[in-house]
Design a protein around this motif. Structure first.
Motif, PDB file in Angstrom:
ATOM      1  N   ILE A  33       0.864  -1.182   0.000  1.00 18.47           N
ATOM      2  CA  ILE A  33       0.000   0.000   0.000  1.00 18.47           C
ATOM      3  C   ILE A  33       0.902   1.233   0.000  1.00 18.47           C
ATOM      4  N   LEU A  34       0.878   1.969  -1.079  1.00 17.52           N
ATOM      5  CA  LEU A  34       1.742   3.141  -1.218  1.00 17.52           C
ATOM      6  C   LEU A  34       1.022   4.386  -0.710  1.00 17.52           C
ATOM      7  N   PRO A  35       1.628   5.092   0.249  1.00 14.80           N
ATOM      8  CA  PRO A  35       1.015   6.324   0.741  1.00 14.80           C
ATOM      9  C   PRO A  35       1.230   7.475  -0.252  1.00 14.80           C
ATOM     10  N   VAL A  36       0.373   8.467  -0.178  1.00 13.54           N
ATOM     11  CA  VAL A  36       0.601   9.686  -0.942  1.00 13.54           C
ATOM     12  C   VAL A  36       1.918  10.295  -0.478  1.00 13.54           C
ATOM     13  N   ARG A  37       2.733  10.738  -1.409  1.00 17.20           N
ATOM     14  CA  ARG A  37       4.052  11.265  -1.051  1.00 17.20           C
ATOM     15  C   ARG A  37       3.923  12.645  -0.406  1.00 17.20           C
ATOM     16  N   THR A  38       4.477  12.762   0.806  1.00 16.35           N
ATOM     17  CA  THR A  38       4.461  14.021   1.547  1.00 16.35           C
ATOM     18  C   THR A  38       5.837  14.238   2.173  1.00 16.35           C
ATOM     19  N   GLU A  39       5.987  15.356   2.888  1.00 15.90           N
ATOM     20  CA  GLU A  39       7.242  15.646   3.596  1.00 15.90           C
ATOM     21  C   GLU A  39       7.252  15.042   5.003  1.00 15.90           C
ATOM     22  N   GLU A  40       6.181  14.370   5.392  1.00 22.25           N
ATOM     23  CA  GLU A  40       6.147  13.724   6.702  1.00 22.25           C
ATOM     24  C   GLU A  40       7.328  12.768   6.836  1.00 22.25           C
ATOM     25  N   HIS A  41       7.959  12.766   8.004  1.00 25.02           N
ATOM     26  CA  HIS A  41       9.199  12.016   8.188  1.00 25.02           C
ATOM     27  C   HIS A  41       9.042  10.549   7.818  1.00 25.02           C
ATOM     28  N   ALA A  42       8.001   9.897   8.346  1.00 25.72           N
ATOM     29  CA  ALA A  42       7.820   8.462   8.096  1.00 25.72           C
ATOM     30  C   ALA A  42       7.626   8.173   6.616  1.00 25.72           C
ATOM     31  N   VAL A  43       6.911   9.049   5.917  1.00 26.64           N
ATOM     32  CA  VAL A  43       6.651   8.850   4.491  1.00 26.64           C
ATOM     33  C   VAL A  43       7.915   9.107   3.677  1.00 26.64           C
ATOM     34  N   ALA A  44       8.647  10.168   4.023  1.00 27.01           N
ATOM     35  CA  ALA A  44       9.891  10.472   3.314  1.00 27.01           C
ATOM     36  C   ALA A  44      10.902   9.344   3.468  1.00 27.01           C
ATOM     37  N   VAL A  45      11.021   8.820   4.699  1.00 22.16           N
ATOM     38  CA  VAL A  45      11.938   7.695   4.952  1.00 22.16           C
ATOM     39  C   VAL A  45      11.502   6.475   4.158  1.00 22.16           C
ATOM     40  N   TYR A  46      10.189   6.264   4.065  1.00 23.25           N
ATOM     41  CA  TYR A  46       9.677   5.096   3.343  1.00 23.25           C
ATOM     42  C   TYR A  46      10.001   5.180   1.856  1.00 23.25           C
ATOM     43  N   ASN A  96      14.882  -2.389  22.621  1.00 23.17           N
ATOM     44  CA  ASN A  96      13.839  -1.573  21.984  1.00 23.17           C
ATOM     45  C   ASN A  96      13.668  -0.196  22.624  1.00 23.17           C
ATOM     46  N   SER A  97      14.713   0.313  23.263  1.00 21.58           N
ATOM     47  CA  SER A  97      14.624   1.623  23.906  1.00 21.58           C
ATOM     48  C   SER A  97      14.972   2.773  22.970  1.00 21.58           C
ATOM     49  N   LEU A  98      15.457   2.463  21.768  1.00 18.37           N
ATOM     50  CA  LEU A  98      15.858   3.506  20.823  1.00 18.37           C
ATOM     51  C   LEU A  98      14.838   3.655  19.700  1.00 18.37           C
ATOM     52  N   HIS A  99      14.835   4.824  19.091  1.00 21.65           N
ATOM     53  CA  HIS A  99      13.925   5.119  17.980  1.00 21.65           C
ATOM     54  C   HIS A  99      14.642   5.004  16.638  1.00 21.65           C
ATOM     55  N   LEU A 142      17.462  10.318  19.692  1.00 22.50           N
ATOM     56  CA  LEU A 142      16.795  11.526  20.182  1.00 22.50           C
ATOM     57  C   LEU A 142      16.396  12.447  19.039  1.00 22.50           C
ATOM     58  N   SER A 143      17.257  12.543  18.030  1.00 23.32           N
ATOM     59  CA  SER A 143      16.931  13.407  16.889  1.00 23.32           C
ATOM     60  C   SER A 143      15.737  12.866  16.114  1.00 23.32           C
ATOM     61  N   VAL A 144      15.653  11.525  16.001  1.00 25.72           N
ATOM     62  CA  VAL A 144      14.508  10.910  15.319  1.00 25.72           C
ATOM     63  C   VAL A 144      13.230  11.138  16.117  1.00 25.72           C
ATOM     64  N   LYS A 145      13.301  10.942  17.430  1.00 25.03           N
ATOM     65  CA  LYS A 145      12.128  11.145  18.281  1.00 25.03           C
ATOM     66  C   LYS A 145      11.676  12.593  18.240  1.00 25.03           C
ATOM     67  N   SER A 146      12.616  13.527  18.240  1.00 27.40           N
ATOM     68  CA  SER A 146      12.259  14.945  18.187  1.00 27.40           C
ATOM     69  C   SER A 146      11.511  15.275  16.903  1.00 27.40           C
ATOM     70  N   ALA A 147      11.965  14.694  15.790  1.00 26.04           N
ATOM     71  CA  ALA A 147      11.288  14.932  14.508  1.00 26.04           C
ATOM     72  C   ALA A 147       9.874  14.352  14.535  1.00 26.04           C
ATOM     73  N   MET A 148       9.724  13.175  15.124  1.00 29.00           N
ATOM     74  CA  MET A 148       8.408  12.544  15.219  1.00 29.00           C
ATOM     75  C   MET A 148       7.482  13.349  16.131  1.00 29.00           C
ATOM     76  N   ASP A 149       8.005  13.817  17.269  1.00 28.11           N
ATOM     77  CA  ASP A 149       7.197  14.593  18.207  1.00 28.11           C
ATOM     78  C   ASP A 149       6.757  15.916  17.583  1.00 28.11           C
ATOM     79  N   GLU A 150       7.664  16.539  16.846  1.00 24.20           N
ATOM     80  CA  GLU A 150       7.347  17.810  16.201  1.00 24.20           C
ATOM     81  C   GLU A 150       6.211  17.644  15.194  1.00 24.20           C
ATOM     82  N   GLU A 151       6.265  16.545  14.431  1.00 23.17           N
ATOM     83  CA  GLU A 151       5.198  16.282  13.466  1.00 23.17           C
ATOM     84  C   GLU A 151       3.871  16.004  14.171  1.00 23.17           C
TER      85      GLU A 151
END
Length: 286
Positions: free
Chosen positions: A146-159, A222-225, A268-277
């Motif tokens: 299932i392909l998501p619509v392409r956006t600048e959202e971190h998870a989608v960009a990484v995908y 599993n303590s890291l993001h 921490l940088s990954v979590k910060s990006a996720m929290d910001e979104e």
């Protein structure tokens, strides 16, 4: 009769593990059962679906079910069975376990959706449960992406970065949270950034991958993001892939722990990006 008793002993062991997992997750206030993809998806955010045919997929990337049905409540998050041993379900699970050891049904593919690099079972939850309990690393699956619509959202960009590298490697095991890490891996392996992997490349990499992944998980629980692939690239800034591949598991764990400061900072940088979104996605009250 003796073999039948042995099969039921395996179910009792799987059931005991399931009870422990549920108890541990309750204490941590974590979700108890596999997530339902249907509850995650907004049809407006789907670009299209792509039939990938039958693939060998990593079992640890199977995280949920396609539909939000009562069947998913028969399993823990790790797909261990929660039905009591004296049940019809337990008998069917035992029959499938016995089939694996007689090669009667082991090669029958499950069917699942793939969304953002994770898998959600449409048919074959018992097969997933038995395979995970048996310690398998992969399972055959008919996959619909299932392909998501392409956006600048971190998870989608990484995908979408992952989709590019998947075309080159054909490996789901390699998933990164950072742009450019796949190119760094390629260079660290002595390959051109756009090199298309062949069977020999995959065999060479996978020969030590499970050891790397296990050592990473044991080191940080599993303590890291970030992913094991992220951590591998960080290690390759000091060690060659050949050096890492030659390390025993206990040595790899010590090496990962020695890089703890760098890995926690990356996490921490990954979590910060996720929290910001997440904050941006919450409507502001008037």
């Amino acid at each position: 009769m003796k073999y039948e008793r042995e099969v039921h002993v395996h179910y009792q062991k799987a059931y005991a593990l399931a009870k422990k997992e549920l108890l541990d997750k309750k204490k941590l206030r974590m979700p108890l059962f596999p997530v339902a993809l249907k509850a995650l998806l907004d049809e407006r955010n789907i670009s299209r679906k792509q039939d990938l045919g039958v693939l060998e997929i990593p079992l640890n990337l199977i995280v949920g079910t396609a539909e939000d049905t009562q069947n998913r409540m028969l399993y823990t998050k790790e797909f261990l069975p929660v039905s009591v041993p004296a049940s019809d379900y337990a008998e069917r699970w035992c029959s499938l376990w016995a089939g694996i050891h007689t090669a009667a049904r082991y090669d029958e593919a499950i069917s699942c959706y793939e969304y953002l690099g994770k898998f959600y079972v449409r048919d074959g939850m018992k097969r997933v449960s038995v395979a995970k309990y048996a310690g398998a690393s992969c399972i055959s699956a008919h996959v619909v992406r299932i392909l998501p619509v392409r956006t600048e959202e971190h998870a989608v960009a990484v995908y979408y970065d992952f989709l590019f590298q998947y075309r080159l490697t054909k490996l789901y095991q390699l998933q990164f949270t950072q742009p450019g890490f796949f190119e760094e891996l390629q260079l660290g392996l002595g390959l051109d950034p756009k090199h298309r992997w062949n069977g020999r490349d995959r065999t060479y990499f996978l020969a030590c991958w499970s050891r790397v992944e296990h050592a990473f998980q044991k080191s940080f629980e599993n303590s890291l993001h970030i992913t094991a692939a992220d951590a591998l690239v960080v290690l390759m800034k000091k060690y060659s892939f050949a050096q890492i591949a030659s390390m025993e598991s206990w040595i790899l764990q010590r090496v990962f722990q020695a890089f703890g400061k760098e890995l926690y900072a990356l996490s921490l940088s990954v979590k910060s990006a996720m929290d910001e979104e997440s904050e941006m996605a919450v409507p502001q009250s008037a």
